[in-house]
Design an enzyme around this catalytic site. Structure first.
Site, PDB file in Angstrom:
ATOM      1  N   LYS A  39       0.880  -1.251   0.189  1.00  0.00           N
ATOM      2  CA  LYS A  39      -0.128   0.144  -0.020  1.00  0.00           C
ATOM      3  C   LYS A  39       0.741   1.280  -0.030  1.00  0.00           C
ATOM      4  CE  LYS A  39      -4.231  -2.140   1.975  1.00  0.00           C
ATOM      5  NZ  LYS A  39      -5.165  -1.783   2.672  1.00  0.00           N
ATOM      6  N   HIS A  90     -14.285  -2.367   9.025  1.00  0.00           N
ATOM      7  CA  HIS A  90     -13.472  -2.201   7.732  1.00  0.00           C
ATOM      8  C   HIS A  90     -13.574  -3.301   6.748  1.00  0.00           C
ATOM      9  CE1 HIS A  90     -12.085   0.740  10.346  1.00  0.00           C
ATOM     10  NE2 HIS A  90     -11.172   0.049  10.940  1.00  0.00           N
ATOM     11  N   GLU A 140      -2.459   6.396   8.144  1.00  0.00           N
ATOM     12  CA  GLU A 140      -2.967   7.276   7.421  1.00  0.00           C
ATOM     13  C   GLU A 140      -4.177   8.298   8.286  1.00  0.00           C
ATOM     14  OE1 GLU A 140      -3.988   5.076   3.313  1.00  0.00           O
ATOM     15  OE2 GLU A 140      -5.575   5.614   4.325  1.00  0.00           O
ATOM     16  N   ARG A 176      -6.813  -7.968  -8.416  1.00  0.00           N
ATOM     17  CA  ARG A 176      -7.449  -9.210  -8.665  1.00  0.00           C
ATOM     18  C   ARG A 176      -8.936  -8.625  -8.831  1.00  0.00           C
ATOM     19  NH1 ARG A 176     -10.164  -8.173  -3.787  1.00  0.00           N
ATOM     20  NH2 ARG A 176      -8.619  -7.484  -2.164  1.00  0.00           N
TER      21      ARG A 176
END
Lengths: 515, 169
Positions: free
Chosen positions: A116, A235, A200, A293
């Site tokens: 990421k 999440h 983040e 994917r």
């Protein structure tokens, strides 16, 4: 086109890929762990190979055994599905080195977008805004504490190799950071074999909107519009829809163009998804990550665009050009999907493994169910608890909701708890019907629910209908109990009869010997 | 058949007479005349004056008098007591006794972390152990404040549903 492919996965996605193979007259090869020997995906395949014990590290994650199964079967390509090895560049590389085709992007693109932190750099270089945060993995808790303090709480801890909400934690303040840091690291290590996490800034009340992209090996790269996946629990997406309830064509164009430029930056091929956080307040969107994917929620895009994404994946992997151009993509109507999990919504969504004793899958106009189980399937503790994805399509969002509500009520799963009752409430929720979504929808939904429960006076008697349903439940339980009592009595008496007849036979034999 | 039933936290008295497909029931004085058929094991179709109720009955594997009943989309936990057959005291047994509370594994899984030591003083809601099942880590929290007097959970151990992980006094 391939004649035979191996599916390195299980459950509903293996079944989904087998269906595309059947459409295209490709022979599907399944693999299975010890506990999946008679699973649905095995029974639907032409060939199936054992790859090891139940824990996925000993079976579905064993690259050597998957390649051996491919060799034995003579498969020409491997479809990884999602999860397991789908985003593992080493696997993609091993497949290619074995002389087979990996149905997915190149290992280089997977590596760039798989981390990421490096994906954020790619997006930023391609001119796409990213959420403020670290681009390097955190080395220690102390570093996490400093970085978090620097960007001000709330913050998000995320696994570098992450996906599916694993290794991800929302942190409201510093007092929560240590526990969250450790849990995120160990969850990431367990799920992905990589404990790296990064931070983040948490965007307040964001929508989670992702763009489906598709690219071939001939330089074509297009987008198939957005999916809104704001409804998440821990999440993890639970409801996804296409298009977003905002249904804004100009925004779709902007986000689609940004997604295509990110995909082009890594010479992407095949199906991929670029995830964005969208701020309702500013109408800005930020790159979150790319999933290299097929996504769990791909059916809603298929329902609205009419394009079979798995079929397209197989076409592109075998070297064909995309079967459509950007201007051919049309979005018609609205589709909504619910992920049906073996979890108990009445008990804090605890996993509810066990045997499915009864299963009635809904059908009828506009309804699609992508399941991986059938009656008598044992939902194992070893794998993801998702048993199916139920999607509904309608000309409008309202019509899609009507059909979804009908399908959810028709759906019946016995023996285990599922999240169906939870979805039945959501599709009746005013905020959901109005399309007022953001990633805190579920916590707010539970608050509304608790407030309603508190406002309802517990001493007020049940309605006549409720009393009747409750009485009926007691009567049904009593009838079942009586039947079971009778059955066990009958079994006892038949056993004693058998014993008696054995005794009689033995006696007769003895008599005969004597004579 | 005369039974006591516990449902939704209420105790009801049920008297049920079965005559072929016809069932006469009296629940706390409310009378029902029902046509009942079994369409598959555990699937009872009850018709009450034209109103159809499809009831799915799952018996608890461990306790044969405990049932989960789905009536349409509604789910009920039902416990029956048949005074003729069942031993007394089977109804409403509680995991809590006196001033102690047990932390029980609600599902099978693997203990990945134990966050406290025996003798630790904890607040209600404090995480005690982390159990992993179906790839998710679930933090098991203290049901009440107190001292951890017993800690059965060990990191790496596999636990069954209902297994006591810790005792808090």
């Amino acid at each position: 086109m391939f004649k035979k492919i191996l599916i390195a996965n299980r459950g509903e996605i293996a079944v989904r890929i087998i269906r595309a193979c059947r459409d295209m007259n490709i022979s599907p090869v399944a693999v299975f762990s010890e506990v999946d020997a008679s699973a649905l995906h095995v029974r639907l395949a032409d060939e199936a190979y054992a790859v090891g014990a139940a824990p996925s590290v000993e079976s579905y994650l064993r690259i050597d055994r998957l390649l051996e199964a491919a060799r034995l079967s003579g498969a020409e390509a491997i479809h990884p599905g999602y999860g397991f090895l789908a985003e593992n560049a080493a696997f993609a590389r091993a497949v290619m080195e074995a002389g087979l085709v990996f149905i997915g992007p190149t290992p280089e693109a997977m590596e760039l977008m798989g981390s990421k932190t490096s994906a954020r750099r790619v997006a930023a270089d391609a001119g796409v805004a990213v959420v403020p945060g670290t681009t390097e993995p955190l080395q220690s808790y102390e570093e996490a504490r400093e970085v978090a303090a620097g960007m001000s709480y709330p913050v998000m801890l995320k696994a570098s190799a992450g996906g599916g909400g694993k290794g991800m934690r929302f942190v409201a303040g510093e007092d929560e950071l240590l526990a969250a840091f450790e849990t995120a690291q160990s969850e990431a290590a367990a799920a992905f074999g990589n404990s790296e996490v990064y931070l983040e800034k948490a965007v307040e009340r964001p929508r989670h909107i992702e763009i489906q992209i598709f690219a071939d090996q001939h330089g074509n790269c297009v987008h198939l519009g957005e999916r809104e996946c704001s409804i998440q629990r821990r999440h993890q997406k639970v409801i996804e829809e296409c298009p977003s309830p905002m249904n804004d064509a100009a925004l779709r164009e902007r986000m689609g163009a940004a997604a295509v430029s990110v995909a082009r930056a890594v010479d992407y091929t095949g199906a991929g998804t670029i995830e964005f956080l969208f701020s309702d307040a500013t109408r800005e969107f930020y790159f979150l990550e790319m999933n290299t994917r097929l996504q769990v929620e791909h059916p809603v895009t298929e329902l609205v665009t009419g394009i079979d994404l798995v079929r397209e994946q197989l076409m592109v992997a075998s070297g064909h050009a995309l079967s459509f151009k950007q201007e051919d993509v049309r979005w018609s109507g609205h589709a909504i999907e619910c992920r049906v999990y073996a979890e108990d919504p009445e008990n804090n969504f605890l996993p509810s493994p066990g045997q499915i004793t009864r299963l009635r899958v809904p059908a009828g106009p506009g309804v699609r169910d992508d399941g991986g189980v059938d009656e008598n399937t044992e939902v194992s503790i070893y794998y993801d608890p998702m048993i199916s994805k139920l999607a509904a399509w309608g000309r409008t969002r309202r019509e899609a909701i009507d059909r979804l509500r009908r399908a959810l009520d028709e759906y019946s799963v016995g023996g285990i708890r599922t999240t169906l009752p939870f979805f039945r409430e959501i599709v009746r929720d005013e905020e959901f019907i109005e399309g007022r979504l953001d990633t805190n929808f579920i916590p707010r939904f539970f608050e509304r629910r608790a407030a309603t429960a508190a406002a309802t006076d517990a001493t007020v008697s049940l309605t006549e209908e409720e009393t009747q349903a409750r009485d009926i439940a007691v009567i049904a339980a009593a009838l079942d109990y009586a039947l079971r009592q009778r059955a066990s009595t009958a079994e006892l008496s038949s056993r004693s009869q058998t014993e008696q007849s054995h005794w009689r036979l033995a006696g007769r034999a003895a008599l005969q010997r004597r004579s | 058949m005369k039974l006591k039933a516990e449902i939704d936290g209420q105790s009801l008295t049920a008297q049920i007479k079965v005559d072929g497909a016809r069932v006469f029931a009296e629940i706390d004085g409310r009378s029902y005349e029902i046509e009942a058929r079994v369409s598959a094991p555990g699937v009872h179709v009850l018709a009450l004056a034209g109103r159809i109720y499809e009831c799915l009955v799952d018996a608890d594997a461990a306790r044969r008098e405990a049932f989960e009943v789905h009536v349409g989309t509604r789910a009920f936990a039902v416990e029956l007591r048949d005074e003729k057959r069942l031993p007394h005291g089977g109804l409403g047994a509680s995991a809590q006794a006196g001033g102690t509370a047990q932390l029980v594994a609600p599902m099978p899984g693997k203990v990945v972390r134990v966050l406290v030591e025996q003798g630790a003083v904890v607040e209600a809601g404090d995480s005690i152990v982390v159990v992993e099942a179906m790839k998710m880590q679930n933090e098991m929290k203290a049901p009440r404040a107190g001292t951890v007097t017993m800690l059965h959970a060990q990191a790496g151990a596999t636990v069954k549903a209902g297994e006591v992980l810790a005792v808090i006094e």
